[in-house]
Scaffold this active site. Structure first.
Site, PDB file in Angstrom:
ATOM      1  N   LYS A 184      85.792  -2.056 -32.334  1.00  0.00           N
ATOM      2  CA  LYS A 184      87.128  -1.902 -32.926  1.00  0.00           C
ATOM      3  C   LYS A 184      87.291  -2.926 -34.041  1.00  0.00           C
ATOM      4  O   LYS A 184      87.059  -4.121 -33.851  1.00  0.00           O
ATOM      5  CB  LYS A 184      88.184  -2.118 -31.836  1.00  0.00           C
ATOM      6  CG  LYS A 184      89.608  -1.848 -32.274  1.00  0.00           C
ATOM      7  CD  LYS A 184      90.555  -2.051 -31.086  1.00  0.00           C
ATOM      8  CE  LYS A 184      91.996  -1.791 -31.488  1.00  0.00           C
ATOM      9  NZ  LYS A 184      92.917  -2.044 -30.355  1.00  0.00           N
TER      10      LYS A 184
ATOM     11  N   HIS B  72      90.207  -3.407 -35.770  1.00  0.00           N
ATOM     12  CA  HIS B  72      91.600  -3.796 -35.987  1.00  0.00           C
ATOM     13  C   HIS B  72      92.168  -4.314 -34.666  1.00  0.00           C
ATOM     14  O   HIS B  72      91.490  -4.294 -33.643  1.00  0.00           O
ATOM     15  CB  HIS B  72      92.428  -2.603 -36.491  1.00  0.00           C
ATOM     16  CG  HIS B  72      92.415  -1.429 -35.553  1.00  0.00           C
ATOM     17  ND1 HIS B  72      91.356  -0.544 -35.475  1.00  0.00           N
ATOM     18  CD2 HIS B  72      93.310  -1.015 -34.626  1.00  0.00           C
ATOM     19  CE1 HIS B  72      91.608   0.375 -34.553  1.00  0.00           C
ATOM     20  NE2 HIS B  72      92.784   0.109 -34.020  1.00  0.00           N
TER      21      HIS B  72
END
Length: 218
Positions: free
Chosen positions: A103, A105
Site C-alpha cells: 500500500k 498511501h
C-alpha cells in the site's frame, strides 16, 4: 489415536476443509486430497479452528508470549482466531499479516496489524505445508522486519511429503531455517481415521499410492 486428533479430523471434514478427489497443490503436484482453510465460512468454524491452534500452541510453546503472523490470505483468519483463542485462555498475543500488494498511501507498507519489535519472536500460522513453498515465501517477506526471529510454524496437517530432497518438506524447513514446524495432525492420522470405515477404502488406497511416490523417506 488421541481424542483431540479424531475431533480435529472430524471438524475438518464437517467444515469442508478436508476434501478427497483430484487436486493440484501450490507445489504443482497432483494430490488425492486437499486441505483448504479457505473453506472455513462461519464464525463458529473459525472460532473452533483457532481453539485447535491455541491447544497446539500451549502444548508446544507454553505460556510464552510471541507475535502471530498470518500469511495472506488464508493465514489471516487463522492468526486472528488463534490470537482470540489464546486470549480467552489468558495469553494475550499480538498478531499481524501481510498484504499481497504494498500500500502506497495511508499507513503504507506491506504489513497490517502489530509491528514486531527487534528481538520479539514470531510464530507463523498456516493451513498446510506440501513442498514448503508458502513458508519460504513468508520468510522472504518477513526478512524486511528488522531483527525478525521466527520461533516456530504451526499448520493444520503435516502431509509427510518430500520437499526438494527425500526429507519431508517440514524437516527441510526446520533444517533450513532452524525453527520447529508443528502440526495438529498428519496424513497418517487421517489414514488411520479413514480406515475405520470400509466406505473410505478408495480414498485410503489413493492416498497410500500417492505417498509411495511423494512420501518423505526421512
Amino acid at each position: 489415536m488421541e481424542s483431540y486428533k479424531r475431533e480435529f479430523i472430524e471438524f475438518l471434514q464437517s467444515a469442508g476443509v478436508l476434501k478427497f478427489g483430484d487436486f493440484t497443490a501450490k507445489s504443482g503436484r497432483k494430490i488425492p486430497y486437499f486441505i483448504n482453510a479457505g473453506d472455513i465460512k462461519t464464525g463458529e468454524q473459525i472460532s473452533k479452528l483457532g481453539e485447535f491452534y491455541a491447544k497446539a500452541y500451549f502444548e508446544k510453546i507454553g505460556n510464552k508470549r510471541t507475535v502471530l503472523y498470518g500469511p495472506a490470505y488464508k493465514g489471516i483468519s487463522i492468526a486472528v482466531s488463534s490470537a482470540v483463542a489464546l486470549a480467552k485462555q489468558g495469553l494475550d498475543v499480538p498478531f499481524f499479516f501481510n498484504r499481497k500488494e504494498v500500500k502506497d498511501h495511508g499507513e503504507g507498507g506491506v504489513f497490517v496489524g502489530y509491528v514486531p519489535k527487534e528481538g520479539e519472536e514470531i510464530v507463523i500460522v498456516e493451513d498446510v505445508i506440501t513442498a514448503g513453498t508458502a513458508i519460504r515465501e513468508s520468510m522472504d517477506i518477513l526478512s524486511s522486519v528488522k531483527g525478525a526471529k521466527v520461533a516456530a510454524t504451526f499448520v493444520m496437517v503435516d502431509r509427510k511429503e518430500k520437499g526438494k530432497t527425500e526429507m519431508s518438506a517440514m524437516a527441510e524447513l526446520e533444517k533450513e531455517y532452524g525453527f520447529p514446524v508443528y502440526s495438529v495432525v498428519d496424513v497418517y492420522d487421517i489414514i488411520e481415521y479413514l480406515e475405520e470405515s470400509d466406505e473410505n477404502k478408495e480414498n485410503v488406497d489413493r492416498i497410500k499410492k500417492y505417498l509411495e511416490v511423494n512420501g518423505a523417506k526421512a
